[in-house]
Design a protein around this motif. Structure first.
Motif, PDB file in Angstrom:
ATOM      1  N   UNK A 118      31.007  30.313 -11.605  1.00 36.32           N
ATOM      2  CA  UNK A 118      31.741  29.945 -12.819  1.00 36.32           C
ATOM      3  C   UNK A 118      31.769  31.088 -13.819  1.00 36.32           C
ATOM      4  N   UNK A 119      30.652  31.802 -13.961  1.00 36.98           N
ATOM      5  CA  UNK A 119      30.604  32.943 -14.881  1.00 36.98           C
ATOM      6  C   UNK A 119      31.487  34.090 -14.392  1.00 36.98           C
ATOM      7  N   UNK A 120      31.536  34.296 -13.075  1.00 39.60           N
ATOM      8  CA  UNK A 120      32.415  35.323 -12.522  1.00 39.60           C
ATOM      9  C   UNK A 120      33.862  34.946 -12.777  1.00 39.60           C
ATOM     10  N   UNK A 121      34.190  33.685 -12.515  1.00 41.21           N
ATOM     11  CA  UNK A 121      35.567  33.210 -12.693  1.00 41.21           C
ATOM     12  C   UNK A 121      35.994  33.284 -14.160  1.00 41.21           C
ATOM     13  N   UNK A 122      35.084  33.009 -15.072  1.00 43.52           N
ATOM     14  CA  UNK A 122      35.407  33.033 -16.498  1.00 43.52           C
ATOM     15  C   UNK A 122      35.443  34.455 -17.060  1.00 43.52           C
ATOM     16  N   UNK A 123      35.029  35.432 -16.258  1.00 44.07           N
ATOM     17  CA  UNK A 123      35.072  36.808 -16.712  1.00 44.07           C
ATOM     18  C   UNK A 123      33.846  37.254 -17.486  1.00 44.07           C
ATOM     19  N   UNK A 124      32.818  36.427 -17.545  1.00 46.59           N
ATOM     20  CA  UNK A 124      31.603  36.781 -18.276  1.00 46.59           C
ATOM     21  C   UNK A 124      30.637  37.583 -17.421  1.00 46.59           C
ATOM     22  N   UNK A 125      30.933  37.683 -16.124  1.00 49.14           N
ATOM     23  CA  UNK A 125      30.041  38.381 -15.206  1.00 49.14           C
ATOM     24  C   UNK A 125      30.889  39.104 -14.175  1.00 49.14           C
ATOM     25  N   UNK A 126      30.532  40.353 -13.894  1.00 49.12           N
ATOM     26  CA  UNK A 126      31.253  41.111 -12.878  1.00 49.12           C
ATOM     27  C   UNK A 126      30.471  41.059 -11.571  1.00 49.12           C
ATOM     28  N   UNK A 127      31.181  40.862 -10.473  1.00 46.32           N
ATOM     29  CA  UNK A 127      30.557  40.886  -9.154  1.00 46.32           C
ATOM     30  C   UNK A 127      31.556  41.478  -8.169  1.00 46.32           C
ATOM     31  N   UNK A 128      31.070  42.362  -7.339  1.00 48.60           N
ATOM     32  CA  UNK A 128      31.940  42.967  -6.334  1.00 48.60           C
ATOM     33  C   UNK A 128      32.323  41.935  -5.277  1.00 48.60           C
ATOM     34  N   UNK A 129      33.313  42.293  -4.474  1.00 47.48           N
ATOM     35  CA  UNK A 129      33.759  41.379  -3.417  1.00 47.48           C
ATOM     36  C   UNK A 129      32.645  41.081  -2.428  1.00 47.48           C
ATOM     37  N   UNK A 130      31.791  42.062  -2.143  1.00 51.53           N
ATOM     38  CA  UNK A 130      30.723  41.825  -1.174  1.00 51.53           C
ATOM     39  C   UNK A 130      29.720  40.799  -1.708  1.00 51.53           C
ATOM     40  N   UNK A 131      29.453  40.853  -2.994  1.00 47.77           N
ATOM     41  CA  UNK A 131      28.541  39.865  -3.591  1.00 47.77           C
ATOM     42  C   UNK A 131      29.188  38.492  -3.597  1.00 47.77           C
ATOM     43  N   UNK A 132      30.459  38.428  -3.909  1.00 44.97           N
ATOM     44  CA  UNK A 132      31.174  37.141  -3.889  1.00 44.97           C
ATOM     45  C   UNK A 132      31.146  36.539  -2.487  1.00 44.97           C
ATOM     46  N   UNK A 133      31.352  37.392  -1.484  1.00 43.79           N
ATOM     47  CA  UNK A 133      31.327  36.921  -0.094  1.00 43.79           C
ATOM     48  C   UNK A 133      29.944  36.401   0.278  1.00 43.79           C
ATOM     49  N   UNK A 134      28.902  37.121  -0.126  1.00 45.99           N
ATOM     50  CA  UNK A 134      27.534  36.694   0.178  1.00 45.99           C
ATOM     51  C   UNK A 134      27.206  35.369  -0.502  1.00 45.99           C
ATOM     52  N   UNK A 135      27.677  35.188  -1.737  1.00 45.22           N
ATOM     53  CA  UNK A 135      27.457  33.917  -2.443  1.00 45.22           C
ATOM     54  C   UNK A 135      28.145  32.770  -1.708  1.00 45.22           C
ATOM     55  N   UNK A 136      29.363  33.005  -1.268  1.00 42.88           N
ATOM     56  CA  UNK A 136      30.101  31.968  -0.545  1.00 42.88           C
ATOM     57  C   UNK A 136      29.405  31.624   0.765  1.00 42.88           C
ATOM     58  N   UNK A 137      28.963  32.633   1.503  1.00 45.58           N
ATOM     59  CA  UNK A 137      28.264  32.390   2.770  1.00 45.58           C
ATOM     60  C   UNK A 137      26.973  31.620   2.530  1.00 45.58           C
ATOM     61  N   UNK A 138      26.225  31.987   1.490  1.00 42.17           N
ATOM     62  CA  UNK A 138      24.974  31.282   1.175  1.00 42.17           C
ATOM     63  C   UNK A 138      25.257  29.826   0.809  1.00 42.17           C
ATOM     64  N   UNK A 139      26.306  29.573   0.042  1.00 44.19           N
ATOM     65  CA  UNK A 139      26.657  28.200  -0.337  1.00 44.19           C
ATOM     66  C   UNK A 139      27.013  27.376   0.902  1.00 44.19           C
ATOM     67  N   UNK A 140      27.787  27.975   1.812  1.00 42.86           N
ATOM     68  CA  UNK A 140      28.161  27.269   3.040  1.00 42.86           C
ATOM     69  C   UNK A 140      26.933  26.995   3.904  1.00 42.86           C
ATOM     70  N   UNK A 141      26.048  27.993   4.029  1.00 44.34           N
ATOM     71  CA  UNK A 141      24.814  27.794   4.800  1.00 44.34           C
ATOM     72  C   UNK A 141      23.967  26.662   4.219  1.00 44.34           C
ATOM     73  N   UNK A 142      23.872  26.618   2.897  1.00 42.42           N
ATOM     74  CA  UNK A 142      23.107  25.546   2.251  1.00 42.42           C
ATOM     75  C   UNK A 142      23.721  24.184   2.540  1.00 42.42           C
ATOM     76  N   UNK A 143      25.035  24.094   2.449  1.00 41.86           N
ATOM     77  CA  UNK A 143      25.717  22.826   2.728  1.00 41.86           C
ATOM     78  C   UNK A 143      25.451  22.379   4.170  1.00 41.86           C
ATOM     79  N   UNK A 144      25.522  23.314   5.100  1.00 43.52           N
ATOM     80  CA  UNK A 144      25.284  22.969   6.509  1.00 43.52           C
ATOM     81  C   UNK A 144      23.846  22.519   6.732  1.00 43.52           C
ATOM     82  N   UNK A 145      22.886  23.203   6.102  1.00 41.82           N
ATOM     83  CA  UNK A 145      21.484  22.815   6.263  1.00 41.82           C
ATOM     84  C   UNK A 145      21.221  21.438   5.644  1.00 41.82           C
ATOM     85  N   UNK A 146      21.853  21.170   4.514  1.00 42.94           N
ATOM     86  CA  UNK A 146      21.726  19.843   3.888  1.00 42.94           C
ATOM     87  C   UNK A 146      22.262  18.774   4.834  1.00 42.94           C
ATOM     88  N   UNK A 147      23.397  19.030   5.454  1.00 48.69           N
ATOM     89  CA  UNK A 147      23.971  18.054   6.391  1.00 48.69           C
ATOM     90  C   UNK A 147      23.054  17.804   7.583  1.00 48.69           C
TER      91      UNK A 147
END
Length: 79
Positions: free
Chosen positions: A20-49
């Motif tokens: 949310x902070x990246x999207x709102x422009x309050x925080x800068x993150x490179x594409x590689x960090x954004x990709x890692x965040x997305x992968x971590x979120x997906x991994x967490x969702x799968x482990x929860x399931x």
């Protein structure tokens, strides 16, 4: 609640706040960090399931449409 599920949800909340902070422009993150965040979120969702399904198995198909009395009678257990 399983303590690991609680940890996973906490991590998801943290990832969501960062996104949310990246999207709102309050925080800068490179594409590689954004990709890692997305992968971590997906991994967490799968482990929860996986944990959720192991803790809450589904009712076997033949018994789904039966009433409690029919199931008890079928098992040979009487009230």
């Amino acid at each position: 609640m399983n303590p690991r599920i609680s940890e996973l949800f906490d991590e998801l909340d943290f990832i969501t706040s960062i996104a949310n902070n990246i999207h709102a422009g309050r925080l800068f993150a490179s594409e590689s960090i954004r990709t890692k965040l997305l992968i971590k979120a997906i991994d967490n969702q799968l482990e929860i399931d996986v944990i959720r399904h192991s803790l809450n198995p589904q009712i076997p198909e033949p018994w789904v449409s039966m009433s409690a009395d029919e199931i008890i009678k079928g098992l040979g257990v009487y009230k």
